[in-house]
Design an enzyme around this catalytic site. Structure first.
Site, PDB file in Angstrom:
ATOM      1  N   ASN A   1      -9.882  -0.006  -0.852  1.00  0.00           N
ATOM      2  CA  ASN A   1      -9.806  -0.599   0.480  1.00  0.00           C
ATOM      3  C   ASN A   1     -10.972  -1.541   0.776  1.00  0.00           C
ATOM      4  O   ASN A   1     -11.290  -1.795   1.932  1.00  0.00           O
ATOM      5  CB  ASN A   1      -9.688   0.510   1.536  1.00  0.00           C
ATOM      6  CG  ASN A   1      -8.294   1.123   1.541  1.00  0.00           C
ATOM      7  OD1 ASN A   1      -7.316   0.435   1.228  1.00  0.00           O
ATOM      8  ND2 ASN A   1      -8.191   2.394   1.881  1.00  0.00           N
TER       9      ASN A   1
ATOM     10  N   GLY B   1       0.841  -1.185   0.000  1.00  0.00           N
ATOM     11  CA  GLY B   1       0.000   0.000   0.000  1.00  0.00           C
ATOM     12  C   GLY B   1       0.877   1.235   0.000  1.00  0.00           C
ATOM     13  O   GLY B   1       2.098   1.142  -0.179  1.00  0.00           O
ATOM     14  N   LYS B   2       0.230   2.355   0.197  1.00  0.00           N
ATOM     15  CA  LYS B   2       0.975   3.612   0.268  1.00  0.00           C
ATOM     16  C   LYS B   2       1.901   3.579   1.471  1.00  0.00           C
ATOM     17  O   LYS B   2       3.022   4.042   1.412  1.00  0.00           O
ATOM     18  CB  LYS B   2       0.008   4.789   0.443  1.00  0.00           C
ATOM     19  CG  LYS B   2      -0.913   5.033  -0.730  1.00  0.00           C
ATOM     20  CD  LYS B   2      -1.717   6.319  -0.531  1.00  0.00           C
ATOM     21  CE  LYS B   2      -2.659   6.262   0.659  1.00  0.00           C
ATOM     22  NZ  LYS B   2      -3.894   5.489   0.475  1.00  0.00           N
ATOM     23  N   GLU B   3       1.365   3.041   2.559  1.00  0.00           N
ATOM     24  CA  GLU B   3       2.107   3.135   3.806  1.00  0.00           C
ATOM     25  C   GLU B   3       2.215   1.802   4.538  1.00  0.00           C
ATOM     26  O   GLU B   3       2.185   1.765   5.764  1.00  0.00           O
ATOM     27  CB  GLU B   3       1.439   4.195   4.704  1.00  0.00           C
ATOM     28  CG  GLU B   3       1.547   5.566   4.066  1.00  0.00           C
ATOM     29  CD  GLU B   3       0.816   6.648   4.843  1.00  0.00           C
ATOM     30  OE1 GLU B   3       1.319   7.771   4.874  1.00  0.00           O
ATOM     31  OE2 GLU B   3      -0.250   6.373   5.423  1.00  0.00           O
TER      32      GLU B   3
ATOM     33  N   GLY C   1      -9.410 -12.688  -2.130  1.00  0.00           N
ATOM     34  CA  GLY C   1     -10.286 -11.896  -2.965  1.00  0.00           C
ATOM     35  C   GLY C   1      -9.478 -10.850  -3.680  1.00  0.00           C
ATOM     36  O   GLY C   1      -8.251 -10.861  -3.621  1.00  0.00           O
TER      37      GLY C   1
ATOM     38  N   ASP D   1      -7.808  -1.496   5.934  1.00  0.00           N
ATOM     39  CA  ASP D   1      -7.016  -0.261   5.960  1.00  0.00           C
ATOM     40  C   ASP D   1      -7.657   0.851   6.810  1.00  0.00           C
ATOM     41  O   ASP D   1      -8.088   1.877   6.295  1.00  0.00           O
ATOM     42  CB  ASP D   1      -6.816   0.212   4.505  1.00  0.00           C
ATOM     43  CG  ASP D   1      -5.615   1.134   4.358  1.00  0.00           C
ATOM     44  OD1 ASP D   1      -4.941   1.381   5.370  1.00  0.00           O
ATOM     45  OD2 ASP D   1      -5.373   1.600   3.232  1.00  0.00           O
TER      46      ASP D   1
ATOM     47  N   ASP E   1     -10.785   6.697   4.998  1.00  0.00           N
ATOM     48  CA  ASP E   1     -10.078   6.514   3.717  1.00  0.00           C
ATOM     49  C   ASP E   1     -10.799   5.445   2.905  1.00  0.00           C
ATOM     50  O   ASP E   1     -10.189   4.608   2.242  1.00  0.00           O
ATOM     51  CB  ASP E   1      -8.620   6.115   3.968  1.00  0.00           C
ATOM     52  CG  ASP E   1      -7.777   6.112   2.683  1.00  0.00           C
ATOM     53  OD1 ASP E   1      -8.127   6.845   1.734  1.00  0.00           O
ATOM     54  OD2 ASP E   1      -6.780   5.373   2.626  1.00  0.00           O
TER      55      ASP E   1
HETATM   56  N1  LIG Z   1      -6.248  -9.042   5.643  1.00  0.00           N
HETATM   57  C1  LIG Z   1      -5.767  -9.017   4.391  1.00  0.00           C
HETATM   58  N2  LIG Z   1      -5.824 -10.121   3.633  1.00  0.00           N
HETATM   59  C2  LIG Z   1      -5.322 -10.132   2.373  1.00  0.00           C
HETATM   60  N3  LIG Z   1      -4.725  -9.077   1.791  1.00  0.00           N
HETATM   61  C3  LIG Z   1      -4.622  -7.931   2.486  1.00  0.00           C
HETATM   62  C4  LIG Z   1      -5.126  -7.839   3.828  1.00  0.00           C
HETATM   63  N4  LIG Z   1      -4.885  -6.596   4.274  1.00  0.00           N
HETATM   64  C5  LIG Z   1      -4.258  -5.949   3.262  1.00  0.00           C
HETATM   65  N5  LIG Z   1      -4.088  -6.742   2.182  1.00  0.00           N
HETATM   66  C6  LIG Z   1      -3.428  -6.380   0.898  1.00  0.00           C
HETATM   67  O1  LIG Z   1      -2.440  -5.380   1.133  1.00  0.00           O
HETATM   68  C7  LIG Z   1      -2.753  -4.157   0.455  1.00  0.00           C
HETATM   69  C8  LIG Z   1      -2.422  -2.958   1.327  1.00  0.00           C
HETATM   70  O2  LIG Z   1      -3.157  -3.019   2.535  1.00  0.00           O
HETATM   71  P1  LIG Z   1      -3.890  -1.761   3.157  1.00  0.00           P
HETATM   72  O3  LIG Z   1      -4.440  -2.176   4.478  1.00  0.00           O
HETATM   73  O4  LIG Z   1      -4.863  -1.184   2.185  1.00  0.00           O
HETATM   74  O5  LIG Z   1      -2.668  -0.750   3.419  1.00  0.00           O
HETATM   75  P2  LIG Z   1      -2.273   0.712   2.848  1.00  0.00           P
HETATM   76  O6  LIG Z   1      -2.614   1.696   3.920  1.00  0.00           O
HETATM   77  O7  LIG Z   1      -0.808   0.631   2.707  1.00  0.00           O
HETATM   78  O8  LIG Z   1      -3.050   0.959   1.592  1.00  0.00           O
HETATM   79  C9  LIG Z   1      -4.232  -4.284   0.131  1.00  0.00           C
HETATM   80  O9  LIG Z   1      -4.599  -3.553  -1.008  1.00  0.00           O
HETATM   81  C10 LIG Z   1      -4.407  -5.773  -0.077  1.00  0.00           C
HETATM   82  O10 LIG Z   1      -3.996  -6.145  -1.387  1.00  0.00           O
HETATM   83 MG   LIG Z   2      -5.099   0.704   1.274  1.00  0.00          MG
END
Ligand SMILES: Nc1ncnc2c1ncn2[C@@H]1O[C@H](COP(=O)(O)OP(=O)(O)O)[C@@H](O)[C@H]1O
Ligand SMILES: [Mg+2]
Length: 298
Positions: free
Chosen positions: A236, A106-108, A195, A251, A231
């Site tokens: 997300n 992700g971004k962060e 998914g 997220d 967000d």
């Molecule tokens: N519980 C999870 N199970 C499977 N994939 C996940 C899960 N949480 C995050 N991801 C993957 O990691 C990516 C980044 O996670 P996210 O929580 O959106 O962080 P960010 O703040 O960096 O965007 C998501 O787009 C998804 O592809």
């Molecule tokens: Mg995200």
């Protein structure tokens, strides 16, 4: 490029309890020093300076600490060193057994799949705030000194704490989120979601059903947990299409409380993002103000 976590994992496997004690001492020292002097590392770890120097040189070679070549010799943790401390705690707590491949960036954050000791599949999210590129590193160091070392560490930990706290809150109310399993430092562990991101789906068996359920989640989070995602967007939301269509909202670290001064603005923005996406992609038209009323009403 080779995933940096592979280096972290191989370094982690080579650590003994003394190495970990020293990493711990440096972490604690960083609360008071921009660069932790070696003598301070020795006193914080309760170990003899000569022994400490040997371990420091090993940790430095493994890329887990960064050495300051300035007025005095001292060290700070690198993100890899911080990762090792969190992994060690999560392994000791019986939460994770093995880390697998990358699920997403992700971004962060960096997110990996993992296995629990009982063999269930997990998602492990490393929060990475204040991340800067390699090219920038030297310039930044000259510019802002080592303060960054404190702030990335602190900000990343804070983000993980906030996310874990809110996941527990909304999960308990039945909002569709990954199940929170554990947390340490800048790392949050949840159930693994299979998914794909909603944004990547061109078709859905039941787009109306999905939209209504997401709006209901927004309402439950707001009314029953006092929480606004902050967000929310098609990036997300992870959708799984099996026998039935299911989804989770991920997220959450930037969530705000419903009594926050900007809560109305953020709630409206979350709703608008979701409605805009469903209108553009699936031609479903709902009015933002009416949905806002629905979310806020009893
Ligand atoms: N519980 C999870 N199970 C499977 N994939 C996940 C899960 N949480 C995050 N991801 C993957 O990691 C990516 C980044 O996670 P996210 O929580 O959106 O962080 P960010 O703040 O960096 O965007 C998501 O787009 C998804 O592809
Ligand atoms: Mg995200």
């Amino acid at each position: 490029m080779r995933d940096p976590i592979l280096r972290v994992i191989s370094a982690f496997k080579r650590l003994n309890s003394r190495d970990l004690r020293i990493l711990n001492a440096i972490e604690r020292g960083m609360a008071f020093h921009e660069i932790v002097p070696v003598e301070r590392i020795a006193s914080l770890s309760g170990m003899n300076l000569g022994v400490v120097l040997v371990h420091l040189s090993k940790l430095h070679k493994l890329g887990l600490i960064w050495r300051n070549i300035g007025p005095y010799v001292g060290y700070v943790l690198t993100t890899a060193g911080y990762d090792c401390l969190a992994l060690n705690a999560l392994v000791k707590a019986g939460i994770i057994e093995a880390l697998g491949h990358k699920l997403g960036v992700g971004k962060e954050s960096d997110v990996y799949d993992a296995l629990s000791p009982a063999g269930s599949r997990l998602a492990v999210k490393f929060h990475r705030l204040g991340r800067i590129s390699f090219r920038q590193t030297r310039r930044y160091r000259a510019f802002i000194g080592e303060r960054r070392h404190i702030s990335w560490l602190y900000q990343s930990r804070l983000a993980a704490e906030r996310e874990y706290e809110v996941l527990n809150l909304v999960f308990a109310k039945g909002v569709h989120v990954p199940r929170p399993i554990g947390h340490n430092r800048h790392v949050v562990v949840t159930s693994l979601i299979e998914g794909i991101q909603l944004v990547r789906l061109k078709e859905l068996p039941d787009p109306e059903g999905l939209l209504l359920s997401i709006l209901e989640d927004i309402k439950i989070a707001y009314r029953e947990a006092g929480v606004i995602h902050g967000d929310l967007s098609e990036y997300n939301i992870i959708v799984h299409i099996g026998d039935e269509q299911s989804y989770v909202i991920i997220d959450w670290p930037q969530w705000v409380s419903s009594i926050h001064p900007s809560s109305d603005m953020l709630l409206r923005r979350d709703i608008r993002n979701v409605l805009n996406f469903f209108r553009r992609r699936f031609g479903i038209k709902l009015d933002v103000d009416r949905v806002l009323d629905y979310v806020k009403s009893k």
